[in-house]
Design an enzyme around this catalytic site. Structure first.
Site, PDB file in Angstrom:
ATOM      1  N   THR A 234     -23.542  14.489  55.722  1.00  0.00           N
ATOM      2  CA  THR A 234     -24.733  13.639  55.663  1.00  0.00           C
ATOM      3  C   THR A 234     -24.516  12.498  56.644  1.00  0.00           C
ATOM      4  O   THR A 234     -23.375  12.187  56.977  1.00  0.00           O
ATOM      5  CB  THR A 234     -24.849  13.023  54.240  1.00  0.00           C
ATOM      6  OG1 THR A 234     -24.952  14.068  53.285  1.00  0.00           O
ATOM      7  CG2 THR A 234     -26.026  12.097  54.088  1.00  0.00           C
ATOM      8  N   ARG A 262     -31.433  23.767  45.740  1.00  0.00           N
ATOM      9  CA  ARG A 262     -30.588  22.626  45.345  1.00  0.00           C
ATOM     10  C   ARG A 262     -30.913  21.412  46.219  1.00  0.00           C
ATOM     11  O   ARG A 262     -30.988  21.509  47.434  1.00  0.00           O
ATOM     12  CB  ARG A 262     -29.116  23.003  45.503  1.00  0.00           C
ATOM     13  CG  ARG A 262     -28.121  21.889  45.132  1.00  0.00           C
ATOM     14  CD  ARG A 262     -27.701  21.060  46.316  1.00  0.00           C
ATOM     15  NE  ARG A 262     -26.637  20.109  45.994  1.00  0.00           N
ATOM     16  CZ  ARG A 262     -26.247  19.126  46.816  1.00  0.00           C
ATOM     17  NH1 ARG A 262     -26.836  18.955  47.982  1.00  0.00           N
ATOM     18  NH2 ARG A 262     -25.278  18.316  46.459  1.00  0.00           N
ATOM     19  N   VAL A 263     -31.114  20.283  45.579  1.00  0.00           N
ATOM     20  CA  VAL A 263     -31.290  19.017  46.303  1.00  0.00           C
ATOM     21  C   VAL A 263     -30.242  18.051  45.785  1.00  0.00           C
ATOM     22  O   VAL A 263     -30.020  17.953  44.579  1.00  0.00           O
ATOM     23  CB  VAL A 263     -32.712  18.445  46.085  1.00  0.00           C
ATOM     24  CG1 VAL A 263     -32.831  17.043  46.644  1.00  0.00           C
ATOM     25  CG2 VAL A 263     -33.756  19.363  46.723  1.00  0.00           C
ATOM     26  N   GLY A 264     -29.589  17.348  46.682  1.00  0.00           N
ATOM     27  CA  GLY A 264     -28.552  16.405  46.281  1.00  0.00           C
ATOM     28  C   GLY A 264     -29.090  14.992  46.166  1.00  0.00           C
ATOM     29  O   GLY A 264     -30.252  14.759  45.828  1.00  0.00           O
ATOM     30  N   ASP A 265     -28.232  14.041  46.481  1.00  0.00           N
ATOM     31  CA  ASP A 265     -28.588  12.632  46.322  1.00  0.00           C
ATOM     32  C   ASP A 265     -29.375  12.069  47.505  1.00  0.00           C
ATOM     33  O   ASP A 265     -30.105  11.087  47.362  1.00  0.00           O
ATOM     34  CB  ASP A 265     -27.318  11.794  46.112  1.00  0.00           C
ATOM     35  CG  ASP A 265     -26.305  11.949  47.242  1.00  0.00           C
ATOM     36  OD1 ASP A 265     -26.303  13.020  47.905  1.00  0.00           O
ATOM     37  OD2 ASP A 265     -25.505  11.020  47.467  1.00  0.00           O
ATOM     38  N   THR A 285     -22.480   9.316  51.212  1.00  0.00           N
ATOM     39  CA  THR A 285     -22.219  10.697  51.590  1.00  0.00           C
ATOM     40  C   THR A 285     -21.211  11.228  50.563  1.00  0.00           C
ATOM     41  O   THR A 285     -20.600  10.458  49.830  1.00  0.00           O
ATOM     42  CB  THR A 285     -21.629  10.819  53.004  1.00  0.00           C
ATOM     43  OG1 THR A 285     -20.382  10.111  53.046  1.00  0.00           O
ATOM     44  CG2 THR A 285     -22.559  10.231  54.058  1.00  0.00           C
ATOM     45  N   GLY A 286     -21.034  12.534  50.543  1.00  0.00           N
ATOM     46  CA  GLY A 286     -20.091  13.114  49.599  1.00  0.00           C
ATOM     47  C   GLY A 286     -20.816  13.880  48.508  1.00  0.00           C
ATOM     48  O   GLY A 286     -21.983  14.265  48.690  1.00  0.00           O
ATOM     49  N   GLY A 288     -23.099  14.906  46.097  1.00  0.00           N
ATOM     50  CA  GLY A 288     -24.385  14.344  45.701  1.00  0.00           C
ATOM     51  C   GLY A 288     -24.602  14.344  44.209  1.00  0.00           C
ATOM     52  O   GLY A 288     -25.228  13.427  43.660  1.00  0.00           O
TER      53      GLY A 288
HETATM   54  N1  GLY Z   1     -24.480  13.873  49.721  1.00  0.00           N
HETATM   55  C1  GLY Z   1     -25.184  14.958  50.246  1.00  0.00           C
HETATM   56  C2  GLY Z   1     -25.472  16.015  49.279  1.00  0.00           C
HETATM   57  O1  GLY Z   1     -24.769  16.148  48.278  1.00  0.00           O
HETATM   58  O2  GLY Z   1     -26.400  16.780  49.499  1.00  0.00           O
END
Ligand code: GLY
Length: 386
Positions: A234, A262-265, A285-286, A288
């Site tokens: 990210t 899937r959607v992260g943070d 980042t990391g 999510g």
């Molecule tokens: N931090 C990015 C994700 O987990 O998609």
């Protein structure tokens, strides 16, 4: 690529101008002391994840350098930051963001982004967007041109098309396709046999490999096939100008080879990014999922509001995440088996990069990117654990 992908329209610039003038005017009329004080001079700074001082997309400037230059030349802070992250989104060599980002388990590149404009109090995001190389610009259009904060999947793509963005069939590059194929071969060797290794595979290998996509991704990172930083890769980029205007943007292709949908943070306000114009900005980042569970960027900015300095604010969020982590995600010694990084910028220009692990397992220092009056550079990430 259409103009909309590269330039702000005169309409947007006029809106920006009117928004700022109206806000200042209303505050002055109401005699809002502390709010007026926010327009005092600050030290201009741009910070980002480490890739913001790596990718150049064949040009001469990195993300933080371009964003800082534009911002200090007078460009709106969010426009400057987005122009910076566009370099990384468009760079085919960066496999964690935009064009050439590592795809989902079906091979589709799906992108997430959000942005926040502190002085205008505007925000926009897109999630699971396909076909647009620069999701950050679509997120900005959501903020500026709709009454909403988040558009997803087909709706986000239809909106982007209507706004004049070029929609492409496939954002994979040769590199991201090759890596996808290698991942498929490793998790599903029965259906994607690797001509080199097929002869040596046993049924036990095939059994062991199935349902282990993240493990395989980690093995590929250990084998030097993908950048370990890019499994959840990210870019987050935050800036403050001399007027104290604070903005931020986060953009990603998300977890490599994720379950489709899937959607992260990254596109979620409060998780992948949070900005409060009176106090500062934080983004991440990391992993999510760890951040989503805790809305930790919001927590970081709340810590800034309580008077914490950027490093302590970020460490408080890491402690919260650790506290709220399931046993299956902890190592035998109780430490997190994953990492989350926060890039924290105070309104006064002080900043920090923090993570659970400031050094990699092999002892390499991990960094974040900074650009200020001394130019662009990497600075060390401070680790909560090491
Ligand atoms: N931090 C990015 C994700 O987990 O998609």
């Amino acid at each position: 690529m259409s103009n909309t992908n590269n330039d702000r329209s005169p309409l947007l610039d006029r809106r920006t101008f009117l928004g700022v003038s109206t806000t200042i005017g209303a505050m002055a009329a109401a005699g809002v002391g502390p709010a007026i004080a926010q327009f005092r001079a600050s030290r201009p700074v741009v910070i980002s994840s480490a890739n913001g001082f790596v990718a150049t997309n064949g040009g001469s400037e990195t993300c933080v350098e371009r964003a800082y230059r534009l911002m200090t030349e007078g460009t709106d802070v969010l426009d400057a930051l987005i122009a910076g992250v566009n370099i990384v989104e468009l760079d085919p060599e960066d496999s964690s963001v935009g064009y050439g980002g590592l795809p989902d388990a079906e091979g589709h590149v799906t992108l997430d982004s959000c942005c926040m404009h502190g002085p205008l109090k505007r925000a926009g995001g897109v999630a699971a967007l396909q076909g647009v190389r620069t999701p950050s610009l679509v997120a900005r259009a959501v903020a500026d041109l709709t009454d909403h904060h988040l558009l997803v999947d087909r709706g986000a793509q239809d909106f982007a098309r209507q706004m004049g963005f070029t929609i492409e069939d496939d954002l994979n590059t040769d590199l991201s396709r090759r890596r996808y194929l290698e991942w498929r071969r490793r998790i599903d060797p029965a259906h994607y046999p690797d001509p080199q290794r097929q002869a040596n595979l046993t049924p036990a290998d095939i059994n062991r490999f199935s349902n282990a996509s993240l493990k395989v991704a980690e093995q590929m990172a250990a084998d030097g096939l993908i950048d370990p930083e890019h499994l959840f890769g990210t870019i987050n980029c935050n800036g403050v100008n001399r007027n104290g205007d604070v903005c931020g943007v986060t953009t990603t292709s998300g977890l490599a080879w994720k379950i489709p949908g899937r959607v992260g943070d990254s596109p979620i306000l409060g998780a992948g990014l949070y900005v409060h114009n009176d106090f500062g900005a934080a983004g991440s980042t990391g992993r999510g999922e760890a951040n989503l569970y805790n809305l930790a960027s919001f927590l970081v900015v709340e810590e800034l509001r309580r008077g914490a300095d950027p490093k302590d604010a970020g460490m408080a969020a890491l402690r919260r995440i650790w506290e709220n982590t399931e046993r299956r995600l902890l190592l035998d010694n109780g430490e997190p088996a994953f990492d989350v990084n926060f890039y924290v910028l105070g309104k006064d220009g002080r900043h920090a990069g923090v993570a659970f692990y400031g050094t990699s397992a092999s002892g390499n220092q991990r960094n974040y990117a900074v650009c200020d009056e001394n130019g662009g550079r990497h600075e060390p990430i401070e680790g909560l654990i090491r």
